[in-house]
Design a protein around this motif. Sequence first.
Motif, mmCIF file in Angstrom:
data_model
loop_
_atom_site.group_PDB
_atom_site.id
_atom_site.type_symbol
_atom_site.label_atom_id
_atom_site.label_comp_id
_atom_site.label_asym_id
_atom_site.label_seq_id
_atom_site.Cartn_x
_atom_site.Cartn_y
_atom_site.Cartn_z
ATOM 1 N N PRO A 69 21.195 -4.131 38.581
ATOM 2 C CA PRO A 69 22.554 -4.665 38.743
ATOM 3 C C PRO A 69 22.574 -6.124 39.187
ATOM 4 O O PRO A 69 23.386 -6.916 38.683
ATOM 5 C CB PRO A 69 23.177 -3.762 39.802
ATOM 6 C CG PRO A 69 22.151 -2.766 40.196
ATOM 7 C CD PRO A 69 21.016 -2.861 39.256
ATOM 8 N N ALA A 111 27.852 -2.011 35.144
ATOM 9 C CA ALA A 111 27.349 -2.725 36.321
ATOM 10 C C ALA A 111 25.857 -2.503 36.524
ATOM 11 O O ALA A 111 25.189 -3.313 37.142
ATOM 12 C CB ALA A 111 28.115 -2.279 37.564
ATOM 13 N N GLY A 112 25.348 -1.375 36.040
ATOM 14 C CA GLY A 112 23.941 -1.063 36.268
ATOM 15 C C GLY A 112 23.735 -0.200 37.497
ATOM 16 O O GLY A 112 22.613 0.001 37.935
ATOM 17 N N LEU A 113 24.830 0.306 38.063
ATOM 18 C CA LEU A 113 24.696 1.169 39.246
ATOM 19 C C LEU A 113 24.311 2.588 38.851
ATOM 20 O O LEU A 113 23.906 3.377 39.687
ATOM 21 C CB LEU A 113 26.008 1.179 40.040
ATOM 22 C CG LEU A 113 26.352 -0.159 40.697
ATOM 23 C CD1 LEU A 113 27.753 -0.137 41.269
ATOM 24 C CD2 LEU A 113 25.341 -0.498 41.777
ATOM 25 N N GLU A 114 24.473 2.909 37.576
ATOM 26 C CA GLU A 114 23.974 4.177 37.051
ATOM 27 C C GLU A 114 23.172 3.858 35.792
ATOM 28 O O GLU A 114 23.507 2.922 35.068
ATOM 29 C CB GLU A 114 25.133 5.119 36.657
ATOM 30 C CG GLU A 114 26.065 5.488 37.778
ATOM 31 C CD GLU A 114 25.576 6.666 38.612
ATOM 32 O OE1 GLU A 114 24.483 7.187 38.315
ATOM 33 O OE2 GLU A 114 26.278 7.034 39.556
ATOM 34 N N ASP A 115 22.133 4.671 35.558
ATOM 35 C CA ASP A 115 21.394 4.537 34.307
ATOM 36 C C ASP A 115 22.189 5.156 33.174
ATOM 37 O O ASP A 115 22.814 6.189 33.371
ATOM 38 C CB ASP A 115 20.061 5.297 34.401
ATOM 39 C CG ASP A 115 19.066 4.559 35.261
ATOM 40 O OD1 ASP A 115 19.162 3.325 35.320
ATOM 41 O OD2 ASP A 115 18.205 5.213 35.866
ATOM 42 N N ARG A 160 30.468 1.655 36.055
ATOM 43 C CA ARG A 160 29.208 1.642 36.793
ATOM 44 C C ARG A 160 28.008 1.557 35.857
ATOM 45 O O ARG A 160 26.969 1.017 36.225
ATOM 46 C CB ARG A 160 29.120 2.869 37.706
ATOM 47 C CG ARG A 160 30.146 2.819 38.862
ATOM 48 C CD ARG A 160 30.362 4.173 39.482
ATOM 49 N NE ARG A 160 29.116 4.716 39.986
ATOM 50 C CZ ARG A 160 28.584 4.376 41.158
ATOM 51 N NH1 ARG A 160 29.212 3.527 41.935
ATOM 52 N NH2 ARG A 160 27.444 4.881 41.541
#
Lengths: 288, 276, 335
Positions: free
Chosen positions: C72, C50-54, C47
């Motif tokens: 994302p 993916a960029g779903l979390e910093d 993630r």
Amino acid sequence: MATQHSRSSARLMMAPAVVLLLGWMLVPLTMTLYFSFKKYLPLRGGDLGWVGFDNYARFLTSSAFWPSVQTTLVIVGGVLAITVVLGIFLAILLNQPMWGQGMVRILVIAPFFVMPTVSALVWKNMFMDPNYGLLAHLWKLFGATPVEWLSQASLPSIIMIVSWQWLPFATLILLTAIQSLDSEQLEAAEMDGALAHKRFAYITLPHLGRAITVVILIQTIFLLSIFAEIFVTTGGAFGTKTLSYLIFQRVLESQNVGLGSAGGVYAIILANIVAYFLVRIVGKNLDA
Amino acid sequence: MARSIAPRRKAINTLLAWSVGFLIFFPILWTILTSFKTEAAAIANPPVFIGFDWTLENYQAVMERSNYSRFLWNSIVIAGGSTVLGILIAIPAAWSMAFVPSKRTKDILLWMLSTKMLPAVGVLYPIYLLFIKFGMLDTKIGLMIVLMLINLPIIVWMLYTYFKEIPGEILEAARMDGATLREEVIYILTPMAIPGIASTLLLNVILAWNEAFWTLNLTAAKAAPLTAFIASYSSPEGLFYAKLSAASTMAIAPILILGWFSQKQLVSGLTFGAVK
Amino acid sequence: MGRITLDKVSKSFGDVEVIPPLDLTIEDGEFTVFVGPSGCGKSTLLRLIAGLEDITSGQIRIDGADATNVPPAKRGLAMVFQSYALYPHMTVRKNIAFPMKMAGIDQAEQDRRIDAAAKALNLTDYLDRRPGQLSGGQRQRVAIGRAIVREPAAFLFDEPLSNLDAALRVGMRLEISELHERLKTTMIYVTHDQVEAMTMADKIVVLQAGVIEQVGSPLDLYERPCNKFVAGFIGSPKMNFIEGEEAAELGATTIGIRPEHISISTTEGQWKGTVGVAEHLGSDTFLYIHSDVSPSETMTVRVDGEFSARHGDTVYLTPRAERIHKFGADGLRIE
Ligand SMILES: Nc1ncnc2c1ncn2[C@@H]1O[C@H](COP(=O)(O)OP(=O)(O)O)[C@@H](O)[C@H]1O
Ligand SMILES: [Mg+2]
């Protein structure tokens, strides 16, 4: 889910609702506070200057104040007790196998859709009227003297009318909760030899906990501010003056905005006390 | 439970449940029946249930006395408008709370709900003054805004409980697929939450339709909805039972029918996520 | 193109550091598998990519460009979720079209790509159905289809097969491998199942508690696990570990021998033991043996399907000397 970006968008998207409600709360509240320290009679001279805590003292010492707080609490408490107890009974009844369950549900839910002004009018005139009301006919049928409901038994009558309006809500939520109870749990308890009343006390009732919480929370919110039912039936006479209604009379009927506003502040304090306890209970019971 | 229930028990249940249901419904039934009676039959002693001469004269009289269709229209516009407005504001807020929860989310929700506990009378006069100042007294838009505000906490809470049921992964998938936040809400969240939004809409239309403090105190002739229409019968004239019944029936019929048709969705929304 | 570089990337949730700073490079076109026990941070790592979390600190580069703060949608990556995350209110066609619609690709091109993907994934007959009307395997294929049509720089898979039944899982495993052969696009695949890792990966990244234990090809890891954790995690059935005298003789704290590298005899051998349970799989038989050399755990031995043994039989085990792995007191491999 939570990136910096999504968190800042979240704040932005929450803003309109929060700002509006904050404004809705703060602006009138500030104005009410402002008026409460003034002698303010719109029809008799308008703003007559600052009076300090006079309004507060007068409102508190007026003979109507404590009875109105008591009336408020009795109505809220009475309606809650009746709707929760009857609601549980009805929910259990409606959950039994029967013919035409859907139709019964439709009959039971109907009062919830009736506007308070209508239900108050209908009850007052067509049921509780001592001469022509249906209840009077019923009493006469058994040879009894018809009761003057709204003057002799005013508080119970109002509690009855309001309970009639809110019973459907309680019943339906409790019914949904009972239906969500895993029947295997009850069957397991039955296998363990638990009798019906034990199964109710140890399985069904705890399972209903959250639903009862919701019923109490939502109903309290609405019951604290009931208005039409009193406005239409007794107009606040015969000991049915709730705190809300008392303030309403001060502001609108005697046009004493300063005094009414001080009362408003008391009502807000009362509501906050109730809210505080409710929120604590609910906060614990609901993982909101 | 796959057990065969004794038919006798089922019959008793049925009888009991129908009796209770009938009892609860009776005041409404009685009102509807009375609305078709002549005034004389309405106060007949002993009361008659079915065997009277059915008449529509009361409805005619009510229509002549007041402009029912205008009250009805006002009710529809105010209840519908305030609800739609509320939902438009609540969807983004509920999205935030459901999908980007923080430590304060629960506090904010409960705070919103507690604003509903502020006694309306406490702020009636200030609101009254503001309404005069902004020329909103006795206007539909003014009532729409007030009813939207008093129901907003309920709308936010209901939507929040529905949104929480939607798996966050689906919204993340949309984000990976290149959707902006706006597109995510419009193309994915809202369509997925349609049942929840519908039941929120219904409940709030009902609440707004039946709201009887602000609608009575902030309207006069122009914007008055059905609550005011019926309140005009609370004067002693109300003793004309048949006309009162006809007016009552006309005031509650639209929402009663709407409520009956949608009771399934309503009930699920009413539980505020407390009951799955 | 899809070369992904993680440079001292770390992630904390509040005070809890789930991923201590780590470096990793995933080459263009490579099939990389993140494997490790549940809760070790595989999904979190994926993630982050993916960029779903910093990320908490460090840098992520995609094809050399800093992507650390790129949202994302702009990273050009496609993700297949464990739950598939299909849009339930859209048909299969609309689901697959969604990323293209968001990218503003014209309708004709959209249709072309949808048809191609549907054909490749055997979904042509299902394009007008909703996800709710599909089987688990079909849903999985739709999720893949939705990823393919974007023509991403890399595919990210988060345990995509864990919701499928065993038979389907083998089939889908092959399909994904074949997809990789055909597209030659970078793929990062998260799983806790070491069989999936071994069969699919060009490169396996073994994680434990957010820390990379070893990176290498499947055979590397099988033949030269760099510590006890990797040795025990890779290979099925699990490697047998023996401590004490036997290990000390070889200058190690622990020695490891895989079940398939032990020969068994009823008459003579290095270690004596008795058969506890025999699992007959047909092609193979796994014997669980109680032996004094490994008093705390039973030893697993893999023998031919024909080998017959019963509970209580006495057997003799002989490890193949060149297949013995030696580990020091710190758990690291000794050469
Ligand atoms: N949003 C979050 N907030 C707090 N802790 C989290 C969050 N997401 C994951 N974790 C924690 O991070 C660790 C790694 O989780 P995850 O990456 O999902 O593991 P895996 O996918 O390898 O099973 C777990 O201990 C989990 O509890
Ligand atoms: Mg995971």
